[in-house]
Design a protein around this motif. Sequence first.
Motif, PDB file in Angstrom:
ATOM      1  N   PRO A  51     -10.171 -29.732 -13.813  1.00  0.00           N
ATOM      2  CA  PRO A  51     -11.511 -29.243 -13.478  1.00  0.00           C
ATOM      3  C   PRO A  51     -12.626 -30.053 -14.139  1.00  0.00           C
ATOM      4  N   GLU A  52     -12.355 -30.616 -15.314  1.00  0.00           N
ATOM      5  CA  GLU A  52     -13.396 -31.396 -15.989  1.00  0.00           C
ATOM      6  C   GLU A  52     -13.791 -32.613 -15.173  1.00  0.00           C
ATOM      7  N   ARG A  53     -12.807 -33.295 -14.606  1.00  0.00           N
ATOM      8  CA  ARG A  53     -13.091 -34.493 -13.810  1.00  0.00           C
ATOM      9  C   ARG A  53     -13.901 -34.127 -12.570  1.00  0.00           C
ATOM     10  N   THR A  54     -13.525 -33.041 -11.917  1.00  0.00           N
ATOM     11  CA  THR A  54     -14.252 -32.606 -10.726  1.00  0.00           C
ATOM     12  C   THR A  54     -15.673 -32.185 -11.086  1.00  0.00           C
ATOM     13  N   CYS A  55     -15.816 -31.429 -12.171  1.00  0.00           N
ATOM     14  CA  CYS A  55     -17.153 -31.017 -12.607  1.00  0.00           C
ATOM     15  C   CYS A  55     -18.014 -32.228 -12.930  1.00  0.00           C
ATOM     16  N   LEU A  56     -17.430 -33.214 -13.600  1.00  0.00           N
ATOM     17  CA  LEU A  56     -18.186 -34.411 -13.944  1.00  0.00           C
ATOM     18  C   LEU A  56     -18.635 -35.146 -12.685  1.00  0.00           C
ATOM     19  N   ALA A  57     -17.765 -35.249 -11.701  1.00  0.00           N
ATOM     20  CA  ALA A  57     -18.118 -35.929 -10.449  1.00  0.00           C
ATOM     21  C   ALA A  57     -19.267 -35.218  -9.740  1.00  0.00           C
ATOM     22  N   VAL A  58     -19.213 -33.900  -9.649  1.00  0.00           N
ATOM     23  CA  VAL A  58     -20.262 -33.141  -8.961  1.00  0.00           C
ATOM     24  C   VAL A  58     -21.564 -33.177  -9.770  1.00  0.00           C
ATOM     25  N   THR A  59     -21.461 -33.091 -11.097  1.00  0.00           N
ATOM     26  CA  THR A  59     -22.656 -33.160 -11.946  1.00  0.00           C
ATOM     27  C   THR A  59     -23.314 -34.527 -11.824  1.00  0.00           C
ATOM     28  N   LEU A  60     -22.518 -35.595 -11.822  1.00  0.00           N
ATOM     29  CA  LEU A  60     -23.061 -36.943 -11.642  1.00  0.00           C
ATOM     30  C   LEU A  60     -23.730 -37.072 -10.278  1.00  0.00           C
ATOM     31  N   ALA A  61     -23.095 -36.541  -9.254  1.00  0.00           N
ATOM     32  CA  ALA A  61     -23.679 -36.590  -7.908  1.00  0.00           C
ATOM     33  C   ALA A  61     -25.028 -35.882  -7.877  1.00  0.00           C
ATOM     34  N   ASN A  62     -25.112 -34.720  -8.512  1.00  0.00           N
ATOM     35  CA  ASN A  62     -26.382 -33.990  -8.584  1.00  0.00           C
ATOM     36  C   ASN A  62     -27.446 -34.792  -9.321  1.00  0.00           C
ATOM     37  N   ALA A  63     -27.058 -35.418 -10.429  1.00  0.00           N
ATOM     38  CA  ALA A  63     -28.017 -36.181 -11.225  1.00  0.00           C
ATOM     39  C   ALA A  63     -28.533 -37.394 -10.454  1.00  0.00           C
TER      40      ALA A  63
END
Length: 167
Positions: A51-63
């Motif tokens: 889940p950390e990798r997925t969260c990081l990907a979505v957070t980066l996309a948002n940023a």
Amino acid sequence: MRIINVLSAVLLATATLVSQATWADWTVPGPTNVDPQNIVIVVAENPRSNPERTCLAVTLANALAGNPVRPHNVTIFATLDGTALGLESVVSSPRFKCTKSDGNEISLEDNLENFIGGNDNNLVICPICYEERFGDKEPEYGVRPGIEASPLAVIDVLSNADKVIDF
């Protein structure tokens, strides 16, 4: 005598590079400084297993998409086991919490919904991968090309990308 020849060659090469550097125009803006980039973030891992990798990907996309100074056109392309991002039962799991840049937590579901709903961003689900894992079930998040979007959407997304970031 050989040492003098080698030293002469090194000095000549250094002088040539230094002279080129002094007249080179280093201020010409590149495409990253002028136009928004088309960025594709590839998520291949199941949120259940990492889940950390997925969260990081979505957070980066948002940023990247929400940057007020230099916004980008961002697409998350879910492949392989990452196609689980298309399932509400996975995304809405209360155990998946993402840490935002300000240190606050947000659920993966809210993070993903902010990404999809915030701008002209897309979550594109690999149609082959999704069907292999989930059959004919329709994804609740994102689009599966050939069903809701153009069958060429995957090719369009990848061939028009200025940058591809793989998670």
